[in-house]
Design an enzyme around this catalytic site. Structure first.
Site, PDB file in Angstrom:
ATOM      1  N   ALA A  59       0.943  -1.140   0.036  1.00 36.90           N
ATOM      2  CA  ALA A  59      -0.182  -0.084  -0.049  1.00 36.90           C
ATOM      3  C   ALA A  59       0.803   1.180  -0.066  1.00 36.90           C
ATOM      4  O   ALA A  59       2.045   1.408   0.456  1.00 36.90           O
ATOM      5  CB  ALA A  59      -0.882   0.148   1.178  1.00 36.90           C
ATOM      6  N   VAL A  61       0.811   4.050   2.000  1.00 37.95           N
ATOM      7  CA  VAL A  61       1.027   4.232   3.191  1.00 37.95           C
ATOM      8  C   VAL A  61       1.784   3.156   4.017  1.00 37.95           C
ATOM      9  O   VAL A  61       2.496   3.790   5.101  1.00 37.95           O
ATOM     10  CB  VAL A  61      -0.401   4.466   3.962  1.00 37.95           C
ATOM     11  CG1 VAL A  61      -0.996   2.985   4.373  1.00 37.95           C
ATOM     12  CG2 VAL A  61      -0.384   5.242   5.141  1.00 37.95           C
ATOM     13  N   TYR A  62       2.204   2.218   3.487  1.00 37.38           N
ATOM     14  CA  TYR A  62       2.953   1.172   4.268  1.00 37.38           C
ATOM     15  C   TYR A  62       4.516   2.038   4.305  1.00 37.38           C
ATOM     16  O   TYR A  62       4.991   2.133   3.124  1.00 37.38           O
ATOM     17  CB  TYR A  62       3.180  -0.196   3.715  1.00 37.38           C
ATOM     18  CG  TYR A  62       1.699  -0.814   3.905  1.00 37.38           C
ATOM     19  CD1 TYR A  62       0.725  -0.450   4.624  1.00 37.38           C
ATOM     20  CD2 TYR A  62       1.698  -2.008   3.378  1.00 37.38           C
ATOM     21  CE1 TYR A  62      -0.472  -1.142   4.804  1.00 37.38           C
ATOM     22  CE2 TYR A  62       0.442  -2.786   3.297  1.00 37.38           C
ATOM     23  CZ  TYR A  62      -0.593  -2.193   4.135  1.00 37.38           C
ATOM     24  OH  TYR A  62      -1.700  -3.075   4.047  1.00 37.38           O
ATOM     25  N   ALA A  63       4.823   2.208   5.285  1.00 37.52           N
ATOM     26  CA  ALA A  63       6.166   2.887   5.601  1.00 37.52           C
ATOM     27  C   ALA A  63       6.221   4.097   4.626  1.00 37.52           C
ATOM     28  O   ALA A  63       7.248   4.571   4.246  1.00 37.52           O
ATOM     29  CB  ALA A  63       7.370   1.740   5.258  1.00 37.52           C
ATOM     30  N   PHE A  64       5.223   4.640   4.596  1.00 40.12           N
ATOM     31  CA  PHE A  64       5.062   6.091   3.838  1.00 40.12           C
ATOM     32  C   PHE A  64       5.740   5.812   2.316  1.00 40.12           C
ATOM     33  O   PHE A  64       6.436   6.770   1.998  1.00 40.12           O
ATOM     34  CB  PHE A  64       5.453   7.191   4.549  1.00 40.12           C
ATOM     35  CG  PHE A  64       4.665   7.219   5.707  1.00 40.12           C
ATOM     36  CD1 PHE A  64       3.284   7.958   5.710  1.00 40.12           C
ATOM     37  CD2 PHE A  64       5.187   7.051   6.995  1.00 40.12           C
ATOM     38  CE1 PHE A  64       2.584   8.097   6.938  1.00 40.12           C
ATOM     39  CE2 PHE A  64       4.560   7.334   8.079  1.00 40.12           C
ATOM     40  CZ  PHE A  64       3.048   7.617   8.097  1.00 40.12           C
TER      41      PHE A  64
END
Length: 338
Positions: A59, A61-64
């Protein structure tokens, strides 16, 4: 590895999907206390490919964004792009500013291009809306998703963690306008959280939607003895919110998993994942792995067959749980990094 169709599509996926939420240790990332750096992440990704896994989920948003970067670099180095299926998601704020999150045309069009850049790929196989956006008309979202499919940036679209009535509305809007329909639902579903069986699972059966559950092992709770602790168990705030409140009733189910695992001579994770394969229309649970043994155990679980009596025994202690995982009516966007 025996491959399966992703719902009502012709695309073949492995019955295990490797999730990439544990890849990347960006500053202020909620999971960075136990997530993996790039070198360790690549080892797991390479092993997944060697085992026949061709389905990978991440995604924005995972670890931005760092998770997408790590996964993309590894897959581009180790795999033939035409042979793998890559999923990523959009919705959660990537910055604490206006238009920094959600499912508006503006945000989706921006984020799909940024995800492609981070992945280093020309297209995304499965583009998933991460949550329901109460502040954007679903017509705007569905038309935009249709447009990025027709533009060749995305092959299929999916959804995650919402009320069944919301998912049904989105499917209806797409059908009404002749737009691309969702082919998958990534929902919160496992032996100690079965609230999805009330409405979402029957809806997915009716609509021929593939279910790819997240947290299939309840953040490890269904893979270890109740008394055993891990760093994630002690530090993951999201998992604590999902499971701490129902720990007393969940313990009975976990103990039954351990009992069956002992009788079959297999790890507990094998029993928990084998149970999911009996739950139509589950296609591929999304497995998180911070160790090679986590991944290897998930693949090995495909050889385990439970009886109808086993399934009933595992399910019998379940009691209704509070709804967790989706955004309640009137909810706001998930908080973003400052």
């Amino acid at each position: 590895m025996d491959y399966v169709k992703l719902g009502n599509t012709g695309m073949d996926v492995s019955p295990i999907c490797l999730g990439a939420m544990s890849f990347g240790t960006a500053e202020n990332w909620v999971h960075n206390q136990w997530a993996l750096n790039e070198a360790d992440s690549r080892t797991i990704i390479k092993r997944a490919l060697d085992l026949g896994v061709n389905f990978f989920d991440t995604a924005n948003v995972y670890a931005f964004g760092n998770s997408e970067e790590i996964l993309g670099r590894a897959l581009n180095d180790f795999a033939n792009r035409d042979e793998i299926v890559v999923a990523t998601k959009v919705f959660s704020p990537m910055r604490s500013t206006p238009n920094g999150g959600g499912l508006s045309r503006k945000h989706i069009m921006s984020q799909v291009d940024q995800s492609l850049k981070r992945l280093g790929m020309d297209y995304i196989d499965l583009y998933i809306i991460h949550r329901w956006d109460y502040h954007t008309p679903i017509e705007e979202t569905m038309e935009t998703l249709h447009n990025i499919v027709k533009a060749g940036k995305v092959r299929y679209i999916g959804a995650s963690a919402m009320y069944a009535i919301q998912f049904q509305k989105a499917l209806h809007v797409a059908e009404k306008h002749g737009w691309t329909r969702f082919v998958s639902m990534q929902n919160h579903y496992n032996l100690i959280y079965r609230e999805e069986e009330r409405e979402m699972m029957p809806l997915c059966v009716e609509e021929k939607i593939a279910v790819t559950p997240y947290s299939p092992l309840a953040s490890g709770r269904l893979a270890r003895a109740w008394s055993e602790s891990t760093q994630r168990l002690e530090t993951d705030p999201i998992a604590k919110r999902k499971y701490d409140e129902t720990a007393v009733s969940d313990k009975l189910i976990v103990e039954r998993v351990a009992e069956l695992a002992a009788s079959y001579g297999v790890p507990m994770a094998h029993i928990s994942l084998a149970w999911l394969r009996y739950k139509n229309p589950v296609v591929a649970p999304v497995i998180g792995a911070t160790k090679l043994t986590h991944l290897e155990s998930a693949v090995e679980s495909l050889a385990v067959t439970l009886t109808a009596e086993d399934v009933a025994y595992l399910e019998e202690p379940y009691v209704p749980h509070p709804i967790v995982g989706l955004i309640p009516y009137g909810g706001e966007l998930l908080s973003a990094r400052k």
